[in-house]
Scaffold this active site. Structure first.
Site, PDB file in Angstrom:
ATOM      1  CG  HIS A 124      -0.516  -2.164 -20.907  1.00 16.47           C
ATOM      2  ND1 HIS A 124      -1.694  -2.213 -19.904  1.00 16.47           N
ATOM      3  CD2 HIS A 124       0.019  -0.959 -21.109  1.00 16.47           C
ATOM      4  CE1 HIS A 124      -1.154  -0.749 -19.479  1.00 16.47           C
ATOM      5  NE2 HIS A 124      -0.406  -0.135 -20.115  1.00 16.47           N
ATOM      6  CB  CYS A 157      13.212 -15.904 -34.271  1.00 19.05           C
ATOM      7  SG  CYS A 157      12.353 -15.584 -35.687  1.00 19.05           S
ATOM      8  CB  SER A 198      -9.029   1.639 -16.575  1.00 17.60           C
ATOM      9  OG  SER A 198      -8.215   2.136 -16.167  1.00 17.60           O
ATOM     10  CB  SER A 199      -8.482   1.539 -10.943  1.00 19.00           C
ATOM     11  OG  SER A 199      -7.256   0.917 -11.306  1.00 19.00           O
ATOM     12  CB  ILE A 241     -18.575  -3.448 -17.198  1.00 21.91           C
ATOM     13  CG1 ILE A 241     -17.638  -2.706 -16.671  1.00 21.91           C
ATOM     14  CG2 ILE A 241     -18.431  -3.108 -18.666  1.00 21.91           C
ATOM     15  CD1 ILE A 241     -16.090  -2.699 -16.837  1.00 21.91           C
TER      16      ILE A 241
HETATM   17 ZN    ZN Z   1      13.188 -13.363 -35.717  1.00 24.69          ZN
END
Ligand code: ZN
Length: 264
Positions: A124, A157, A198-199, A241
């Site tokens: 992601h 940019c 993660s589910s 975890i």
């Molecule tokens: Zn660019």
């Protein structure tokens, strides 16, 4: 012996016995670092509507809104540090127990914990920097933030003038094909696939554990809640975890200094 001790030893045995382990992480991996699960009730997306990729590209107002959100830290990613779970994984990558980390997270915490960039497969994207949508040039958030907050300039940019966007994959944006392909290759090459936090409800990412299991890999899931894929899984641990991985790491460390078990 506590009730949770045995599954943790089992996970340690699975990792010790695997030839090639792939780790797959979701939002639950980072909640112990103070990053809220943005899909959960009370999470970011229940408080504000996500800006889709098309909205971002087509509307200057939406871009301004997106950058205002990003720079206000409202998504909760700013200043977070890796937790004990991240550190355990980084150690296993360094020890070559883990070949790669596939993640749904965008918080850069696997890299921050010491996992080499080339070992992290981000499905992601990454919220810690931005890229030009036209030429791909990387832009640092600190630089963009100064001109946005100082002069109200919407990031563009510096090379080609194209639209600059956080390097995350937005709603409505195509999945990153190179990363997806690397994730497939890694998934099909492993003999142990470990899901952490993660589910397993967001596809196509959630398809990788089943892909691994159908290919003959063993599958383990550590998550606070049960998942829809528990039935395909060799080991499920419903727990935090950090403490689980710390215990597994300690078991692995103890076992490597011990002579091989006579039962083998
Ligand atoms: Zn660019």
């Amino acid at each position: 012996m506590t009730e949770s001790e045995s599954p943790r030893r089992e996970l340690a045995r699975m990792i010790a016995g695997a030839k090639r382990t792939v780790i797959f992480t979701g939002a639950g991996m980072s909640t112990e670092s103070g990053i809220p699960d943005f899909r959960s009730p009370g999470g970011v997306w229940s408080r504000m509507k996500p800006i889709t990729f098309d909205e971002f590209v087509n509307s200057e107002e939406k871009r301004r809104e997106a950058w205002t959100r990003a720079f206000s830290g409202v998504a909760g990613w700013v200043g977070a540090s890796p937790n004990a779970g991240h550190m355990a994984i980084a150690q296993w990558v360094a020890q070559k127990r883990v070949s790669s980390v596939i993640t749904q997270n965008v918080d850069n915490l696997h890299q921050d914990s010491g996992v080499p960039v080339e070992r992290v497969i981000e499905l992601h994207g990454n919220a810690s920097y931005a890229t030009c949508l036209d030429c791909g040039l990387r832009h640092e958030l600190e630089v963009l933030k100064q001109s946005f907050l100082g002069a109200g300039e919407i990031p563009s940019c510096r090379d080609c003038g194209g639209i600059v966007k956080s390097a995350t994959i937005s709603f409505g944006q195509a999945m990153p094909e190179a990363m997806m392909q690397r994730a497939r290759t890694e998934t099909l090459a492993c003999d142990l696939f470990v899901v952490l936090g993660s589910s397993l409800v967001v596809y196509p990412a959630a398809g990788f554990p089943i892909m691994a299991a159908r290919n003959g890999a063993r599958l383990a899931i550590v998550n606070r809640e049960p998942t829809d894929q528990d039935e395909f899984t060799d080991l499920v641990i419903n727990d935090e975890i950090g403490p689980v991985l710390s215990a597994v790491a300690a078991t692995l460390e103890a076992d490597v200094t011990r002579p091989p078990s006579p039962r083998h």
